[in-house]
Design an enzyme around this catalytic site. Structure first.
Site, PDB file in Angstrom:
ATOM      1  N   HIS A  18       0.928  -1.194   0.097  1.00 45.83           N
ATOM      2  CA  HIS A  18       0.145  -0.108   0.108  1.00 45.83           C
ATOM      3  C   HIS A  18       0.904   1.257  -0.058  1.00 45.83           C
ATOM      4  CE1 HIS A  18      -3.337  -2.687   1.591  1.00 45.83           C
ATOM      5  NE2 HIS A  18      -3.496  -2.591   0.424  1.00 45.83           N
ATOM      6  N   HIS A  41      -8.559  -7.451  -7.363  1.00 47.56           N
ATOM      7  CA  HIS A  41      -8.681  -8.443  -6.351  1.00 47.56           C
ATOM      8  C   HIS A  41      -9.148  -7.445  -5.094  1.00 47.56           C
ATOM      9  CE1 HIS A  41      -6.638 -10.595  -9.400  1.00 47.56           C
ATOM     10  NE2 HIS A  41      -7.032 -11.755  -8.863  1.00 47.56           N
ATOM     11  N   SER A 102      -6.968  -1.789  -0.343  1.00 44.85           N
ATOM     12  CA  SER A 102      -6.531  -1.095  -1.314  1.00 44.85           C
ATOM     13  C   SER A 102      -7.584  -0.080  -1.969  1.00 44.85           C
ATOM     14  CB  SER A 102      -5.803  -1.829  -2.619  1.00 44.85           C
ATOM     15  OG  SER A 102      -6.509  -2.832  -2.695  1.00 44.85           O
ATOM     16  N   GLU A 120     -14.083  -8.060  -7.337  1.00 41.64           N
ATOM     17  CA  GLU A 120     -14.039  -8.827  -6.483  1.00 41.64           C
ATOM     18  C   GLU A 120     -14.887 -10.269  -6.845  1.00 41.64           C
ATOM     19  OE1 GLU A 120     -12.984 -11.422  -3.643  1.00 41.64           O
ATOM     20  OE2 GLU A 120     -12.047  -9.411  -3.774  1.00 41.64           O
ATOM     21  N   ASP A 145     -14.649 -12.338 -12.070  1.00 42.08           N
ATOM     22  CA  ASP A 145     -13.259 -12.698 -12.145  1.00 42.08           C
ATOM     23  C   ASP A 145     -12.279 -11.923 -12.801  1.00 42.08           C
ATOM     24  OD1 ASP A 145     -10.724 -14.368 -12.502  1.00 42.08           O
ATOM     25  OD2 ASP A 145     -11.932 -16.280 -12.918  1.00 42.08           O
ATOM     26  N   ALA A 146     -11.311 -11.583 -12.000  1.00 35.29           N
ATOM     27  CA  ALA A 146     -10.335 -10.558 -12.496  1.00 35.29           C
ATOM     28  C   ALA A 146      -9.515 -10.552 -13.828  1.00 35.29           C
ATOM     29  CB  ALA A 146      -9.720 -10.059 -11.272  1.00 35.29           C
ATOM     30  N   ASP A 166      -3.860  -8.023  -7.181  1.00 33.50           N
ATOM     31  CA  ASP A 166      -3.561  -8.378  -5.838  1.00 33.50           C
ATOM     32  C   ASP A 166      -4.067  -9.706  -5.695  1.00 33.50           C
ATOM     33  OD1 ASP A 166      -2.661  -8.735  -3.129  1.00 33.50           O
ATOM     34  OD2 ASP A 166      -3.981  -7.095  -2.427  1.00 33.50           O
TER      35      ASP A 166
END
Length: 282
Positions: A18, A41, A102, A120, A145-146, A166
């Site tokens: 971060h 994510h 984040s 997410e 789904d990223a 991430d």
């Protein structure tokens, strides 16, 4: 390993990750033009450090729990200020109870013209994330789904910004998926900044990741790593890394100021180490 955010919120890896995020955002804010952050994510967005999941590990105590109380050199304090301000904004009574992930750190820094897209996949986490950002017109939350977005959501209309990746590392093959997503995304948006977080648990896996990134031929990849103890057997998490593609030109020098101090604060019994390396140059 399972790196679902709630169990590890505020740990040493979050502090480093971060901090890098806020330095990239600070650079993007140097221009008036709008930018977009795509958080692939995103997790819940904010975490109760006294909740069941965070308390089960207690990892935050050796992460943000250490850093928040340390007196820092002036140059380091200036560079960490955006990150620590975002944490303090969620703890207005001065006591450390909540840790912003984040999405909340990003949202804390956005100007009126900037936007956040947060993805997410986990249904419960996605619902909580939507609740946490209800009514916020600058933020869009999507349960998806990223790994699917790199062929559909790039480039953003602003043509400026950051893709933060991430993964929770709940399944095998995450390192390969990161490389594949970068190849796909970079073809669509070669000028974007991409930041890929990864755990350092087995160096053989990390070196395989580096080798695969080199093989893509994609330029301008900066490798940033911090370890808090030596590797051990059986393998356990001992470090954190970030690959930044198209990093701000100031990021390398800023990390040379920050990482020695973070390694000293976060390392176990003086065993903290750090490294910077260009995986690919211009």
């Amino acid at each position: 390993m399972n790196y679902r955010h709630a169990f590890h919120a505020g740990n040493f890896a979050d502090v480093v990750k971060h901090t890098i995020l806020t330095r990239i955002l600070t650079y993007l804010m140097n221009k008036d033009a709008a930018f977009r952050v795509i958080d692939t994510h995103a997790g819940l967005g904010i975490y109760d450090l006294f909740g069941d999941q965070a308390e089960k590990t207690g990892e935050w105590q050796d992460g943000i729990g250490r850093l928040i109380h340390v007196k820092l050199p002036a140059a380091v304090a200036d560079l960490l200020a955006p990150y620590l301000d975002a944490v303090k904004a969620r703890n207005t009574d001065g006591a450390l109870r909540y840790y912003p992930g984040s999405p909340f750190i990003t949202r804390h820094m956005l100007r009126d013209q900037d936007r956040l897209m947060a993805f997410e996949l986990h249904p419960l986490d996605a619902d909580r994330l939507k609740e946490n950002f209800a009514g916020d017109f600058q933020t869009r939350i999507t349960q998806l789904d990223a790994w699917d977005i790199f062929g559909t959501h790039l480039p953003p209309k602003e043509k400026r910004g950051l893709v933060l990746v991430d993964p929770p590392f709940e399944e095998k093959g995450e390192f390969s998926r990161m490389v594949q997503s970068l190849e796909k995304g970079h073809k669509r948006w070669p000028g974007g900044t991409y930041a890929y977080w990864y755990p350092i648990k087995e160096m053989e896996e990390v070196e395989g990741f580096v080798k695969a990134l080199k093989a893509t031929g994609i330029p301008k990849i900066l490798r940033i790593e911090l370890t808090i103890r030596p590797a051990s057997q059986p393998p356990r998490l001992f470090g954190t890394g970030m690959m930044v593609v198209n990093p701000p030109y100031v990021l390398e020098q800023e990390m040379r100021v920050l990482l020695p101090v973070l390694a000293n604060v976060l390392g176990e019994s003086g065993q903290g180490r750090w490294a910077l390396q260009w995986v690919a140059g211009e």
